[in-house]
Motif scaffolding. Sequence first.
Motif, PDB file in Angstrom:
ATOM      1  N   GLY A   1      -7.739  54.648  -1.593  1.00 41.68           N
ATOM      2  CA  GLY A   1      -6.457  54.896  -2.228  1.00 41.68           C
ATOM      3  C   GLY A   1      -6.012  53.730  -3.092  1.00 41.68           C
ATOM      4  O   GLY A   1      -6.264  52.568  -2.769  1.00 41.68           O
TER       5      GLY A   1
ATOM      6  N   TRP B   1      -2.386  52.715  -4.429  1.00 43.72           N
ATOM      7  CA  TRP B   1      -0.962  53.044  -4.358  1.00 43.72           C
ATOM      8  C   TRP B   1      -0.224  52.143  -5.343  1.00 43.72           C
ATOM      9  O   TRP B   1      -0.168  50.935  -5.186  1.00 43.72           O
TER      10      TRP B   1
ATOM     11  N   GLY C   1      -1.666  57.363  -5.839  1.00 44.63           N
ATOM     12  CA  GLY C   1      -0.316  57.731  -5.425  1.00 44.63           C
ATOM     13  C   GLY C   1       0.587  56.554  -5.726  1.00 44.63           C
ATOM     14  O   GLY C   1       0.169  55.591  -6.378  1.00 44.63           O
TER      15      GLY C   1
ATOM     16  N   ALA D   1      -2.158  63.345  -9.070  1.00 51.65           N
ATOM     17  CA  ALA D   1      -1.600  62.026  -8.778  1.00 51.65           C
ATOM     18  C   ALA D   1      -0.081  62.071  -8.735  1.00 51.65           C
ATOM     19  O   ALA D   1       0.545  61.408  -7.890  1.00 51.65           O
ATOM     20  N   ASP D   2       0.534  62.848  -9.622  1.00 51.38           N
ATOM     21  CA  ASP D   2       1.990  62.912  -9.657  1.00 51.38           C
ATOM     22  C   ASP D   2       2.557  63.470  -8.355  1.00 51.38           C
ATOM     23  O   ASP D   2       3.637  63.058  -7.915  1.00 51.38           O
ATOM     24  N   ARG D   3       1.846  64.398  -7.737  1.00 52.29           N
ATOM     25  CA  ARG D   3       2.323  64.968  -6.475  1.00 52.29           C
ATOM     26  C   ARG D   3       2.299  63.954  -5.341  1.00 52.29           C
ATOM     27  O   ARG D   3       2.914  64.173  -4.291  1.00 52.29           O
ATOM     28  N   GLU D   4       1.598  62.835  -5.551  1.00 51.53           N
ATOM     29  CA  GLU D   4       1.525  61.798  -4.523  1.00 51.53           C
ATOM     30  C   GLU D   4       2.512  60.648  -4.769  1.00 51.53           C
ATOM     31  O   GLU D   4       2.445  59.616  -4.099  1.00 51.53           O
ATOM     32  N   ILE D   5       3.419  60.810  -5.720  1.00 49.23           N
ATOM     33  CA  ILE D   5       4.407  59.766  -6.006  1.00 49.23           C
ATOM     34  C   ILE D   5       5.672  60.052  -5.208  1.00 49.23           C
ATOM     35  O   ILE D   5       6.201  61.163  -5.236  1.00 49.23           O
ATOM     36  N   ARG D   6       6.152  59.029  -4.508  1.00 48.32           N
ATOM     37  CA  ARG D   6       7.321  59.158  -3.660  1.00 48.32           C
ATOM     38  C   ARG D   6       8.486  58.347  -4.239  1.00 48.32           C
ATOM     39  O   ARG D   6       8.264  57.362  -4.947  1.00 48.32           O
TER      40      ARG D   6
ATOM     41  N   ASP E   1       5.367  56.160   3.876  1.00 46.90           N
ATOM     42  CA  ASP E   1       4.827  56.918   2.736  1.00 46.90           C
ATOM     43  C   ASP E   1       3.358  56.574   2.504  1.00 46.90           C
ATOM     44  O   ASP E   1       2.530  57.462   2.245  1.00 46.90           O
TER      45      ASP E   1
ATOM     46  N   PHE F   1       0.035  59.036   3.022  1.00 47.58           N
ATOM     47  CA  PHE F   1      -0.926  59.220   1.921  1.00 47.58           C
ATOM     48  C   PHE F   1      -2.354  58.982   2.413  1.00 47.58           C
ATOM     49  O   PHE F   1      -3.268  59.778   2.141  1.00 47.58           O
TER      50      PHE F   1
ATOM     51  N   HIS G   1      -5.242  62.212   3.074  1.00 46.97           N
ATOM     52  CA  HIS G   1      -6.450  62.236   2.254  1.00 46.97           C
ATOM     53  C   HIS G   1      -7.673  61.663   2.970  1.00 46.97           C
ATOM     54  O   HIS G   1      -8.743  61.557   2.355  1.00 46.97           O
TER      55      HIS G   1
END
Length: 406
Positions: free
Chosen positions: A11, A13, A63, A100-105, A127, A131, A135
Amino acid sequence: MSASLSRPRVGVWLIGARGSVATTVVTGCAAVTAGLHPPTGMVTETPAFTDSGLPALSDLVFGGHDTLDCPLPKRAETLTAGGVLPPGVATAVSAELAIADREIRPGGPTPGDTRSEAELITAFADDIRDFVHRHALERAVVVNVASTEPASQGPGAALAASTLYALAALRAGCPYVNFTPSEGMHHPVAAREAEHSGLPYAGRDGKTGQTLLRAVLGPMFAQRALRVRAWSGTNLLGGGDGAALADPAAAAAKNAGKERVLADTLGTVPEGEVHIDDVPALGDWKTAWDHIAFDGFLGTRMVLQTTWQGCDSALAAPLVLDLARLTARAHEAGLSGPLGALGFYFKDPVGEGPAGLSGQYEELVRFGHRLGRADGEGLGARSMTDTGERETRERDTGERETGEAL
């Protein structure tokens, strides 16, 4: 982006995950993986690092945190219109950008946020852990590519957002890279926690343009015994960085790294300052001009002027990918503490190492060779899950000094 199930995935991040740099990182990784563009600017894709055991670009999963809500595909469209991304690439990798956008908090702290520092750190760390577990990642590296913060206000001041994110990375068991001039891991609270974490970390402030030249030219003057009398510079830039650096306190944090390069390579800081001007019309592009006054033989006075025009995001993105891969491999090899060998990438690097770019590159290549030999040397490869569980136990039992303080 997809990856072979037979290989462990890693990952990345990103703090500031919807900014120009982060968007270019995700877009560029997908484009290179798909064979749409060569990996220009990525040192880790050169032959010197072929046997370093680095994670493949196709095995990186993205993410991050951000306070902005503009989706990555839309952000990539804006960068394409501004000439930062080549035409057609954002469309070709739109699926990877959406993933990738769906993994942004949501990041923070934001205006009106009533959470304490400890609560913010815990939320950010949760968060990251979520993640990683969703995954099934072997490990994750946290990289700060957010806008520059003002310099620290001193003892007793509230922790800057960059330090909250750095502490969250440590609590989640993740290596941390600070690509910005912001305080991050340099705050005493975070530094103490990093020392006890057993995790590798690197930073700070990516060396992409004007300071890259300074790291080359400074040693040249010193090695040729030419006395530099004055070194002045001007930066014209727009975009988010330009707006952030319009704040004198943020500009001071940025310029500190530029001055350090001169001090380390020349042995002194010559007269002159660097001025940073926000020019919104320039967007993500910047112009950096240096005026160097120096003495030659018999005191003959001479001048060297340089002009650098470049795109910050395109300069930074390949370095971010390099750093994520190198730091992930260092973590896998069981290394901990400041990664001084990554000073090649930074204005104000942590750890020990040479100051000139040539010496830094040689140190980086040696580090790559060391990583390639790490397997079988008893360096103790560790998974993100193992480290994260240990971090959680320590936090829950109150064994960590910083955890008790917060």
